[in-house]
Write an enzyme that holds these catalytic residues in place. Sequence first.
Site, PDB file in Angstrom:
ATOM      1  CD  GLU A  61      -5.278   2.292 -11.189  1.00  0.00           C
ATOM      2  OE1 GLU A  61      -5.105   2.336  -9.951  1.00  0.00           O
ATOM      3  OE2 GLU A  61      -6.391   2.132 -11.704  1.00  0.00           O
ATOM      4  CG  PHE A  62       1.293   5.659  -6.755  1.00  0.00           C
ATOM      5  CD1 PHE A  62       1.559   6.962  -7.142  1.00  0.00           C
ATOM      6  CD2 PHE A  62       2.086   5.088  -5.774  1.00  0.00           C
ATOM      7  CE1 PHE A  62       2.599   7.680  -6.563  1.00  0.00           C
ATOM      8  CE2 PHE A  62       3.130   5.790  -5.192  1.00  0.00           C
ATOM      9  CZ  PHE A  62       3.379   7.094  -5.581  1.00  0.00           C
ATOM     10  CE  LYS A  63       3.338  -3.347  -5.751  1.00  0.00           C
ATOM     11  NZ  LYS A  63       4.491  -3.046  -4.874  1.00  0.00           N
TER      12      LYS A  63
ATOM     13  N   GLY B 142      14.761 -16.498  12.464  1.00  0.00           N
ATOM     14  CA  GLY B 142      13.559 -17.261  12.113  1.00  0.00           C
ATOM     15  C   GLY B 142      13.396 -17.557  10.641  1.00  0.00           C
TER      16      GLY B 142
ATOM     17  CD  GLU C 144       9.693 -16.785  10.616  1.00  0.00           C
ATOM     18  OE1 GLU C 144       9.180 -15.809  10.022  1.00  0.00           O
ATOM     19  OE2 GLU C 144      10.365 -16.667  11.653  1.00  0.00           O
TER      20      GLU C 144
ATOM     21  CD  GLU D 269       6.300  -0.080  14.064  1.00  0.00           C
ATOM     22  OE1 GLU D 269       7.226  -0.763  13.636  1.00  0.00           O
ATOM     23  OE2 GLU D 269       5.128  -0.164  13.688  1.00  0.00           O
TER      24      GLU D 269
ATOM     25  CD  GLU E 129      17.674  -3.225  12.764  1.00  0.00           C
ATOM     26  OE1 GLU E 129      16.613  -3.659  12.316  1.00  0.00           O
ATOM     27  OE2 GLU E 129      18.067  -2.075  12.621  1.00  0.00           O
TER      28      GLU E 129
ATOM     29  CG  HIS F 223      18.180  -4.365   6.663  1.00  0.00           C
ATOM     30  ND1 HIS F 223      18.428  -4.313   8.011  1.00  0.00           N
ATOM     31  CD2 HIS F 223      16.857  -4.603   6.531  1.00  0.00           C
ATOM     32  CE1 HIS F 223      17.294  -4.492   8.666  1.00  0.00           C
ATOM     33  NE2 HIS F 223      16.329  -4.672   7.794  1.00  0.00           N
TER      34      HIS F 223
ATOM     35  CB  CYS G 141      16.288  -8.751  11.186  1.00  0.00           C
ATOM     36  SG  CYS G 141      14.483  -8.711  11.185  1.00  0.00           S
TER      37      CYS G 141
END
Length: 759
Positions: A16-18, A433, A485, A606, A665, A695, A727
């Site tokens: 619901e939040f989304k 890709g 892809e 990460e 990147e 981007h 990217c």
Amino acid sequence: MKAIAFGFPKLGDKREFKKLLEDFWKGKISEEELHTGMKDLALWRAELYKESVDLIPSNELSYYDFMLDTALMVGALPQRFKDFKGMETYFEMARGKNALEMTKWFNTNYHYLVPEIEREKFQLFINKPLNDYTFYKQKGYETVPHIIGPYTFLRMSKALRKKEGELPIYEIEKIEDKDQFQRLAQNLTPVYREVLKSLKEAGCQRVHIEEPALVLDTEDWQWDLVHQIYTQLSQEGLPIALFTYYDSVSDYQKYVSLPVQALHLDLVSNDENLENIEKHGFPEDKELIAGIINGRQPWRANLDEKLKLLKELSQHAPNLSVANSCPLYHLPVSVQPEEELPEGLKERLSFAKEKLKELKVLKTAFGGDETALKEVEESRKLLELSFGENAEVRRRITSLKDEDFRRDMPYEERDKLQREILNLPLFPTTTIGSFPQTEEVRKMRTAYRTGKISEEEYKNFIKKQIEKVIAFQEDVGLDVLVHGEFERTDMVEFFAFKLDGVATTKHGWVLSYGSRVYRPPIIYGDVSRPKPMTLEEITYAQSLTDKPVKGMLTGPVTILNWSYYREDVPKRVIAYQIALALLDEVRDLEEAGIKIIQIDEPAFREGVPLKRRDWQEYFNWAVKAFRLCSKAKPETQIHTHMCYSEFNEIIEYIYQMDFDVISIEASRSKGEIIEAFEKFKGWDRQIGIGVYDIHSPAVPTKEEMKLVMERALKVLPKELLWVNPDCGLKTRKWEEVEPALRNMVEMAQELRQEVMAEV
Ligand code: GLN
Ligand code: ZN
């Protein structure tokens, strides 16, 4: 004993939040409807907490991001948002053209907005903790506000800093300067005091302040500062509980001597906090909030072991509470709706709602409740049964030898071989890709998944897309082609669908930022590849052209870092299992005549641990996992791709991965990345520094892209340089991609001629 929980997911049972946010952004609902919807969600979560735990947290339901809310609380508004006009400006700051920068929250997959502190003054601006507390109070709930603490706020922010030079330059950067940090903390603390004061006046009895930054490497002066901050805050007389998570606190003794009433410790990430409690004890006059239910991994806990742990802890800390180890928003809301999980998996899983129940059971079992004790016993019995084992995979792991992690020929020699075979021009051109995932592509994928079209129809559709993209790349004149892809939703989930030992969920959504959600796969057993995963598409693409087509795989470290993973075997072993499955794919691709294979590792950075002292161990296995899956024939050219800019501090480890070509990147920090290679002695691998930022929808000019190449040429020999975007092109439109790639190829051709003419 109290049961305490925090950080329950915001999404709601049905996302619901989304929907609320996106409907509001699209203008489908009014601001009032947005607020009403959010209030419903606020009450929903309060009820869930109330059923299971003793304190109901408030101030947790941010409309976008809790760091943005904290910045607004203390009035840290950049000049460009000075005319703050409520929600409009709020979302401008979050996602407008000049939004705040977004970056990863610690080592999690949540992204927060980085506050920008332009002035060294703060003032109470939006007292959300108080507003939220009062809202709940009016609805009949007594709550405990959760607030990001001043130390963590500053450590995760950026501030304007004057750089000395001929002309003073101002730059916005992480606050590393001691004097500046101290000044800011000094100015910030009174605002927090005001918030605490207002809460106390409204009848609030306790506040939970989150200081996860205390698990990062923290120097003595920083600890002193934290001590000063909390000495001041405690003067408001409102009891404070401090929360730290994602790792052990960087200095246990300093932490437990802070002048607060209660301290939360993460007893799941590693054993260090527990060892310290045992070694140094825990202050008698303080409440220990034991974070023993894992907030980051979706497994049902062995409650029997947890109960024993609680008993042991109570020896050291008579005033004991049981809690989750870190916020629960790293998990989906509930396991309940999942109906298609592999046999036996569902009862082993515990998402956020189930974790709340576990806390309740532990608390009541600790008090001797019979029914709870039975549940504890059941969890023990279930988890004793072995699950998801694959003898062949285990055998392959135990028989690994050193040479499995080493290619058969040193780079220098295999490079010669590869150059002979591939015969590529100087500055070869390629892409990373993916090509645009158009509305049509997405529709067909959904149609296939929901059974509206047959597998054959879907496969034919994908083939058509591959034909088009190969023809397009030939027409543009790229040197190394890709298949586009089109068959992949997500670079990790795609492989998760195909691997044994990895489950995917239907409803297991988690917020990664704003309203953006993803479904992390769950690695629950030994991982293997029942059949080839990418062979069909790649070989089809290769059959259409004489130019080399890159095999395209997602690397083991990225698959692992973007999934939940089992805890009964070391992470290293899981990574090797995935690597072996990928190695089988590499062999099949080679067998089918594929000469170049790219293994993407965008999440390599990460997984890096929060504390420096743990880095070496991580890189040891992460590097080896990559080497294991990329042990191709010497004549096969292995590429990898990474996309982030903080490259410099890990470049030594990256080099050890032993690939032949890397693309990275560099949209925001080309200069910085090139600098890294300048400093690195003996860099000999080929490299494609992204010449344009994918981007942005803007079509890059030849001149812009050439500048990047010229800068790189100052540092690296020309034979090492490739030309590529930074990217995959999946989020772009064809109208943008076509002219951009044409410019890129022309630029490369011109540069070749210029450089050749010089010789
Ligand atoms: N090969 C992937 C793509 O082009 C890489 C994506 C990524 O780096 N995140 O989409
Ligand atoms: Zn990338």
